[in-house]
Design a protein around this motif. Sequence first.
Motif, PDB file in Angstrom:
ATOM      1  N   GLY A  98      80.992  32.189  37.962  1.00  0.00           N
ATOM      2  CA  GLY A  98      80.496  31.313  38.752  1.00  0.00           C
ATOM      3  C   GLY A  98      79.076  30.956  38.071  1.00  0.00           C
ATOM      4  O   GLY A  98      78.560  31.593  37.102  1.00  0.00           O
ATOM      5  N   GLU A  99      78.353  30.203  39.199  1.00  0.00           N
ATOM      6  CA  GLU A  99      77.037  29.885  38.554  1.00  0.00           C
ATOM      7  C   GLU A  99      76.092  29.890  39.849  1.00  0.00           C
ATOM      8  O   GLU A  99      76.426  29.270  40.921  1.00  0.00           O
ATOM      9  CB  GLU A  99      76.967  28.740  37.945  1.00  0.00           C
ATOM     10  N   VAL A 100      74.974  30.308  39.733  1.00  0.00           N
ATOM     11  CA  VAL A 100      73.723  30.148  40.883  1.00  0.00           C
ATOM     12  C   VAL A 100      73.411  28.725  40.853  1.00  0.00           C
ATOM     13  O   VAL A 100      73.103  27.932  39.807  1.00  0.00           O
ATOM     14  CB  VAL A 100      72.586  31.142  40.510  1.00  0.00           C
ATOM     15  N   THR A 101      73.446  28.114  42.037  1.00  0.00           N
ATOM     16  CA  THR A 101      72.735  26.872  42.437  1.00  0.00           C
ATOM     17  C   THR A 101      71.339  26.894  42.895  1.00  0.00           C
ATOM     18  O   THR A 101      70.683  25.932  42.769  1.00  0.00           O
ATOM     19  CB  THR A 101      73.816  25.982  43.274  1.00  0.00           C
ATOM     20  N   SER A 102      71.127  27.839  43.672  1.00  0.00           N
ATOM     21  CA  SER A 102      69.774  28.009  44.249  1.00  0.00           C
ATOM     22  C   SER A 102      69.319  29.351  44.270  1.00  0.00           C
ATOM     23  O   SER A 102      70.273  30.243  44.721  1.00  0.00           O
ATOM     24  CB  SER A 102      69.679  27.269  45.520  1.00  0.00           C
ATOM     25  N   GLY A 103      68.145  29.861  44.051  1.00  0.00           N
ATOM     26  CA  GLY A 103      67.807  31.206  44.314  1.00  0.00           C
ATOM     27  C   GLY A 103      66.409  31.657  44.529  1.00  0.00           C
ATOM     28  O   GLY A 103      65.360  30.600  44.059  1.00  0.00           O
ATOM     29  N   ALA A 104      66.027  32.542  45.397  1.00  0.00           N
ATOM     30  CA  ALA A 104      64.541  32.763  45.751  1.00  0.00           C
ATOM     31  C   ALA A 104      64.458  33.949  46.459  1.00  0.00           C
ATOM     32  O   ALA A 104      65.477  34.513  47.021  1.00  0.00           O
ATOM     33  CB  ALA A 104      64.217  31.598  46.602  1.00  0.00           C
ATOM     34  N   PRO A 105      63.259  34.457  46.537  1.00  0.00           N
ATOM     35  CA  PRO A 105      63.258  35.738  47.481  1.00  0.00           C
ATOM     36  C   PRO A 105      63.236  35.276  48.967  1.00  0.00           C
ATOM     37  O   PRO A 105      62.677  34.203  49.378  1.00  0.00           O
ATOM     38  CB  PRO A 105      61.602  36.362  47.286  1.00  0.00           C
ATOM     39  N   SER A 106      63.838  36.115  49.528  1.00  0.00           N
ATOM     40  CA  SER A 106      63.920  35.652  50.870  1.00  0.00           C
ATOM     41  C   SER A 106      63.038  36.406  51.880  1.00  0.00           C
ATOM     42  O   SER A 106      63.209  37.713  51.994  1.00  0.00           O
ATOM     43  CB  SER A 106      65.561  36.037  51.517  1.00  0.00           C
ATOM     44  N   PRO A 107      62.107  35.707  52.697  1.00  0.00           N
ATOM     45  CA  PRO A 107      61.008  36.179  53.477  1.00  0.00           C
ATOM     46  C   PRO A 107      61.555  37.259  54.590  1.00  0.00           C
ATOM     47  O   PRO A 107      61.472  38.216  55.078  1.00  0.00           O
ATOM     48  CB  PRO A 107      60.000  35.149  53.750  1.00  0.00           C
ATOM     49  N   THR A 108      62.760  36.448  55.102  1.00  0.00           N
ATOM     50  CA  THR A 108      63.351  37.028  56.191  1.00  0.00           C
ATOM     51  C   THR A 108      64.225  38.362  56.043  1.00  0.00           C
ATOM     52  O   THR A 108      64.140  39.310  56.610  1.00  0.00           O
ATOM     53  CB  THR A 108      64.266  36.040  56.926  1.00  0.00           C
ATOM     54  N   LEU A 109      64.867  38.100  54.812  1.00  0.00           N
ATOM     55  CA  LEU A 109      65.647  39.360  54.609  1.00  0.00           C
ATOM     56  C   LEU A 109      64.977  40.438  53.656  1.00  0.00           C
ATOM     57  O   LEU A 109      65.435  41.593  53.574  1.00  0.00           O
ATOM     58  CB  LEU A 109      67.034  39.008  53.630  1.00  0.00           C
ATOM     59  N   GLY A 110      63.752  40.012  53.154  1.00  0.00           N
ATOM     60  CA  GLY A 110      63.045  40.984  52.222  1.00  0.00           C
ATOM     61  C   GLY A 110      63.975  41.363  51.067  1.00  0.00           C
ATOM     62  O   GLY A 110      63.439  42.374  50.182  1.00  0.00           O
ATOM     63  N   LYS A 111      64.724  40.434  50.459  1.00  0.00           N
ATOM     64  CA  LYS A 111      65.508  40.624  49.266  1.00  0.00           C
ATOM     65  C   LYS A 111      65.445  39.374  48.481  1.00  0.00           C
ATOM     66  O   LYS A 111      65.363  38.154  49.190  1.00  0.00           O
ATOM     67  CB  LYS A 111      66.639  41.288  49.583  1.00  0.00           C
ATOM     68  N   PRO A 112      65.835  39.198  47.448  1.00  0.00           N
ATOM     69  CA  PRO A 112      66.143  38.162  46.601  1.00  0.00           C
ATOM     70  C   PRO A 112      67.564  37.601  46.918  1.00  0.00           C
ATOM     71  O   PRO A 112      68.371  38.255  47.299  1.00  0.00           O
ATOM     72  CB  PRO A 112      66.152  38.399  45.179  1.00  0.00           C
ATOM     73  N   ILE A 113      67.687  36.357  47.417  1.00  0.00           N
ATOM     74  CA  ILE A 113      68.971  35.793  47.758  1.00  0.00           C
ATOM     75  C   ILE A 113      69.367  34.614  46.762  1.00  0.00           C
ATOM     76  O   ILE A 113      68.256  34.142  46.080  1.00  0.00           O
ATOM     77  CB  ILE A 113      69.085  35.319  49.210  1.00  0.00           C
ATOM     78  N   ALA A 114      70.571  34.304  46.849  1.00  0.00           N
ATOM     79  CA  ALA A 114      71.084  33.039  46.011  1.00  0.00           C
ATOM     80  C   ALA A 114      72.254  32.323  46.598  1.00  0.00           C
ATOM     81  O   ALA A 114      72.925  32.904  47.317  1.00  0.00           O
ATOM     82  CB  ALA A 114      71.501  33.327  44.515  1.00  0.00           C
ATOM     83  N   ILE A 115      72.425  31.155  46.308  1.00  0.00           N
ATOM     84  CA  ILE A 115      73.605  30.289  46.690  1.00  0.00           C
ATOM     85  C   ILE A 115      74.334  29.941  45.287  1.00  0.00           C
ATOM     86  O   ILE A 115      73.640  29.751  44.355  1.00  0.00           O
ATOM     87  CB  ILE A 115      73.265  28.967  47.544  1.00  0.00           C
ATOM     88  N   ALA A 116      75.532  30.317  45.183  1.00  0.00           N
ATOM     89  CA  ALA A 116      76.559  29.918  44.135  1.00  0.00           C
ATOM     90  C   ALA A 116      77.825  29.485  43.986  1.00  0.00           C
ATOM     91  O   ALA A 116      78.408  29.757  45.486  1.00  0.00           O
ATOM     92  CB  ALA A 116      76.448  31.684  43.264  1.00  0.00           C
ATOM     93  N   TYR A 117      78.085  29.095  43.301  1.00  0.00           N
ATOM     94  CA  TYR A 117      79.636  28.304  43.057  1.00  0.00           C
ATOM     95  C   TYR A 117      80.503  29.686  42.400  1.00  0.00           C
ATOM     96  O   TYR A 117      80.026  29.888  41.300  1.00  0.00           O
ATOM     97  CB  TYR A 117      79.956  27.292  42.606  1.00  0.00           C
ATOM     98  N   VAL A 118      81.334  30.307  43.008  1.00  0.00           N
ATOM     99  CA  VAL A 118      82.179  31.438  42.407  1.00  0.00           C
ATOM    100  C   VAL A 118      83.619  31.169  42.428  1.00  0.00           C
ATOM    101  O   VAL A 118      84.236  30.664  43.281  1.00  0.00           O
ATOM    102  CB  VAL A 118      81.957  32.922  42.907  1.00  0.00           C
ATOM    103  N   ASP A 119      84.496  31.722  41.709  1.00  0.00           N
ATOM    104  CA  ASP A 119      85.809  31.657  41.584  1.00  0.00           C
ATOM    105  C   ASP A 119      86.640  32.233  42.615  1.00  0.00           C
ATOM    106  O   ASP A 119      86.181  33.252  43.582  1.00  0.00           O
ATOM    107  CB  ASP A 119      86.456  32.556  40.494  1.00  0.00           C
ATOM    108  N   PRO A 120      87.294  31.575  43.488  1.00  0.00           N
ATOM    109  CA  PRO A 120      88.167  32.009  44.818  1.00  0.00           C
ATOM    110  C   PRO A 120      88.392  33.535  44.766  1.00  0.00           C
ATOM    111  O   PRO A 120      88.145  34.190  45.720  1.00  0.00           O
ATOM    112  CB  PRO A 120      89.227  31.354  45.129  1.00  0.00           C
ATOM    113  N   ALA A 121      88.869  34.150  43.874  1.00  0.00           N
ATOM    114  CA  ALA A 121      89.223  35.605  43.621  1.00  0.00           C
ATOM    115  C   ALA A 121      87.864  36.555  44.076  1.00  0.00           C
ATOM    116  O   ALA A 121      88.009  37.710  44.193  1.00  0.00           O
ATOM    117  CB  ALA A 121      89.565  35.889  42.515  1.00  0.00           C
TER     118      ALA A 121
END
Length: 373
Positions: A318-341
């Motif tokens: 898959g591929e990351v479409t957006s990513g950033a540090p999350s102030p609420t979670l205190g960790k880096p996060i990302a949204i990505a399109y990945v294979d269904p499996a």
Amino acid sequence: MSSTGELRHTALDALHRSLGATMTDFAGWDMPLRYGSERDEHIAVRTKAGLFDLSHMGEITVTGPQAAALLDFALVGNIGGVKPGRARYTMICRADGGILDDLIVYRLGETEYMVVANASNAQVVLDALTERAAGFDAEVRDDRDAYALLAVQGPRSPGILKSLTDADLDGLKYYAGLPGTVAGVPALIARTGYTGEDGFELFVKPEHAVELWQALTKAGEGVGLVPCGLSCRDTLRLEAGMPLYGHELTTSLTPFDAGLGRVVKFEKEGDFVGREALREAAARAEQNPPRVLVGLIAEGRRVPRAGYTVVAGGEVIGEVTSGAPSPTLGKPIAIAYVDPAHAAPGTSGVGVDIRGSHEPYEVVALPFYKRQK
């Protein structure tokens, strides 16, 4: 950009500069990126309230006896079914089903609608609606210069706004709008948002923008309201799992590829642009599910960015479409399109290739953050 190639400025430009904002070019507009700490602005919206200038968004008015019929033909949603005073999230697609933009459409009256497009696509949407209006008894009007748009977002936003208006905010549902007066300024008060919090958008004439901003700032003084830039708007929408055009949505994807097939209303009467291609895309998605939009939470500290590949077992999945540090979670996060499996929450062995190093990530369902009602 203006026709001279210069950046466009909102009615609040001088005010932003007086507040020490860091400005940036966003879709041809000179916009505030942050005023101080983007993390502090983000947390203020999650816990108190934030004030945004969104005057770069593109307002297009559609009026006339066949306004609803035109919008039903031009867009994928059932716009004729929207009651006056309500709003709907929808999309405008090309004939091949590719997404031109995602939109909010407000029904202002029996034969009057306001289409709000993303700043980067406003001209594309205006041109498409104008072209698709041929043969309909309806007028498409470019109203981008007729409005300034301010947004108050966060758990304390209803209290702040209530102190400045006698409009029935309690009766104003999510995805609805009503005309009212805020701090003496005539406004369309809408309850939508792009942060995952409760909040309001205020459409006003540009000449009223500064006095309204100042009135809102004063009303929010005692409850933690802060001015907010586009940087925290992006991390807020990312935590809320909301798509951003140019990242999660593009012309190379149909709504079905993006997991948003629900916005396409095949049951509405008459033809609409992209109907045939979208029917085929829906059938394809059923037989051979496309990549799925998922959340990824870092186990380490390295931040993923759009375009980075998602890997598992040495294969690209898959591929990351957006990513950033999350102030609420205190960790880096990302949204990505990945294979269904590899899309099920908790799937093990998934990583993101960050400059040659496969950093471990946890697959989670979107959104990362959901406010307590």
